[in-house]
Write an enzyme that holds these catalytic residues in place. Structure first.
Site, PDB file in Angstrom:
ATOM      1  N   LYS A 186      -8.202 -66.655  30.061  1.00 15.88           N
ATOM      2  CA  LYS A 186      -9.478 -66.493  29.364  1.00 15.88           C
ATOM      3  C   LYS A 186     -10.451 -67.611  29.773  1.00 15.88           C
ATOM      4  O   LYS A 186     -10.106 -68.471  30.569  1.00 15.88           O
ATOM      5  CB  LYS A 186      -9.258 -66.458  27.852  1.00 15.88           C
ATOM      6  CG  LYS A 186      -8.199 -65.443  27.402  1.00 15.88           C
ATOM      7  CD  LYS A 186      -8.637 -63.985  27.582  1.00 15.88           C
ATOM      8  CE  LYS A 186      -7.495 -62.986  27.557  1.00 15.88           C
ATOM      9  NZ  LYS A 186      -6.873 -62.733  26.273  1.00 15.88           N
TER      10      LYS A 186
HETATM   11  C1  LIG Z   1      -5.904 -61.761  25.557  1.00 15.06           C
HETATM   12  C2  LIG Z   1      -6.382 -60.815  24.534  1.00 15.06           C
HETATM   13  C3  LIG Z   1      -5.871 -60.794  23.226  1.00 15.06           C
HETATM   14  C4  LIG Z   1      -4.648 -61.573  22.822  1.00 15.06           C
HETATM   15  O1  LIG Z   1      -4.768 -62.914  23.060  1.00 15.06           O
HETATM   16  P1  LIG Z   1      -3.513 -63.895  22.961  1.00 15.06           P
HETATM   17  O2  LIG Z   1      -4.151 -65.237  22.717  1.00 15.06           O
HETATM   18  O3  LIG Z   1      -2.816 -63.826  24.303  1.00 15.06           O
HETATM   19  O4  LIG Z   1      -2.626 -63.468  21.870  1.00 15.06           O
HETATM   20  C5  LIG Z   1      -6.463 -59.962  22.292  1.00 15.06           C
HETATM   21  N1  LIG Z   1      -7.501 -59.175  22.627  1.00 15.06           N
HETATM   22  C6  LIG Z   1      -7.998 -59.142  23.875  1.00 15.06           C
HETATM   23  C7  LIG Z   1      -9.171 -58.271  24.178  1.00 15.06           C
HETATM   24  C8  LIG Z   1      -7.436 -59.955  24.881  1.00 15.06           C
HETATM   25  O5  LIG Z   1      -7.924 -59.890  26.122  1.00 15.06           O
END
Ligand SMILES: *Cc1c(COP(=O)(O)O)cnc(C)c1O
Length: 384
Positions: A186
């Site tokens: 991210k």
């Molecule tokens: C990555 C992601 C999540 C989950 O995130 P984590 O921190 O890995 O649990 C939820 N929603 C979206 C759209 C994502 O891309």
């Protein structure tokens, strides 16, 4: 051959490392002062009253839905074009997941598609700001207010992005809560990690309980107070706490978010120009008035016109050191969703045709100009 360029990765510098090491040397590894510092900095950055950090966004979504106290058997509507966690938080809470189709240009759900997907039992909307571009929250907010339905924004992709009025995603002007992810792919990272922002003091208090077993030691909340050892479990909560080491990394990363955003925008502008006029390729669309911190660069490719299957194209790119990924498989077509809820292909035609043509190519701020040129040459090469 030069190093492999993945589709996304973190940017960690010496000052990030020093911030974590400092906690290791001097701090509390968990539940230290860095957590509140990180939460306050994040709340201030997005313009929300409250922020709570979590061990990941999946746990944050679980608690966000739980905090709304929706009776079992109701449903929530989210996007099919997302990671499974956006929808899984509904069945975690004994709610039925429903899916609203996406707009064919932004790949986001809209007020119209949510309205089509909802019914009398709908109790929450979970719009996802896909790739970092904010959904039309004015429209979705208006629908939600009219129907009395709370909104949880899944902003896992969208830290640093703004709505058309210039306010930052996460300020919760139309939503009960907004959820962020700090997974390494991210825009900024804490290793694993997530956060919820809200302006509602009641939700804030409830989320604090849910994050840590439903336990409180707050004398204001206790029903008795026989001594300093005493705590009460007042709800059935979970353990979704973040550590102080991660919060220290988050603070350091957050201070660089505008730099990360500027570099992402530079790379996107270079890509957009390089792919202009290539027949069979559509570059990302950004709705007017938005200032998005894109997390993904998604091409729509007519693989028939290209004369290669997507798997062949990905292999050709990988052979020259260029990573790519397909984001996302429509969630309701996953085996567990089909088996549990009886979903079948055809539910969201735009999400399905988007998926058939989608290919994410590398986008992360640490890419060098040489990396960017290598990706461009490799993608153009697919069409020769
Ligand atoms: C990555 C992601 C999540 C989950 O995130 P984590 O921190 O890995 O649990 C939820 N929603 C979206 C759209 C994502 O891309």
């Amino acid at each position: 051959m030069a190093d492999f360029v993945p589709y996304g990765t973190q940017w960690i510098d010496d000052d990030d490392i020093a911030a974590v090491v400092d906690v290791l040397r001097h701090g509390n590894l968990t539940q230290g002062p860095k957590i509140a510092e990180f939460e306050n900095a994040l709340a201030k950055y997005v313009g929300a009253r409250y922020c709570l950090a979590f061990s990941n966004a999946t746990g944050a979504l679980h608690c966000a839905v739980n905090a709304l106290g929706i009776p079992a058997g109701k449903n929530g509507v989210t996007s099919p074009n997302t990671f499974v966690a956006s929808a899984n938080c509904l069945p975690y809470n004994n709610l039925i997941p429903r899916f609203a189709d996406i707009d064919p240009r932004t790949f986001n759900v809209t007020a119209e598609s949510l309205q089509l997907a909802m019914d009398a039992n709908t109790a929450v909307f979970i719009p996802v700001h896909f790739a970092g571009q904010a959904c039309d929250m004015d429209g979705i907010g208006a629908l939600a207010r009219e129907r009395g339905i709370p909104i949880i924004e899944d902003a896992a992709h969208a830290i640093g992005s703004t709505y058309p009025n210039g306010h930052k995603v996460g300020c919760c002007e139309h939503s009960a809560m907004t959820v962020f992810s700090f997974h390494p792919v991210k825009t900024m990272t804490t290793g694993e990690g997530g956060a919820i922002t809200t302006n509602d003091p009641v939700l804030y208090q409830e989320l604090q309980l849910l994050r840590s077993h439903g336990i409180t030691k707050d004398s204001q909340l206790l029903s008795a107070n026989p001594g300093p050892w005493y705590y009460e479990q007042q709800e059935l909560g979970f353990n979704y706490r973040i550590t102080d080491m991660q919060a220290a990394l988050g603070l350091s990363q957050l201070s660089k978010i505008e730099k990360f955003k500027a570099r992402r925008k530079e790379i996107i502008a270079t890509y957009n120009q390089a792919f202009q006029g290539l027949a069979g390729i559509v570059t990302p669309f950004e709705a007017p008035g938005l200032d998005s911190c894109f997390h993904l660069y998604v091409l729509q490719i007519d693989f028939t016109k290209m004369g290669k299957s997507r798997a062949q194209a990905m292999k050709t790119l990988a052979d020259v050191g260029v990573g790519s990924q397909v984001l996302y498989i429509p969630v309701y077509t996953q085996p567990w969703y089909r088996k549990t809820f009886g979903y079948a292909r055809g539910l969201c035609p735009y999400a399905e045709s988007y998926y058939e043509q989608a290919l994410s190519i590398p986008l992360y701020p640490k890419m060098t100009n040489e990396d960017v040129q290598r990706v461009i040459a490799a993608v153009r090469g697919l069409f020769q």
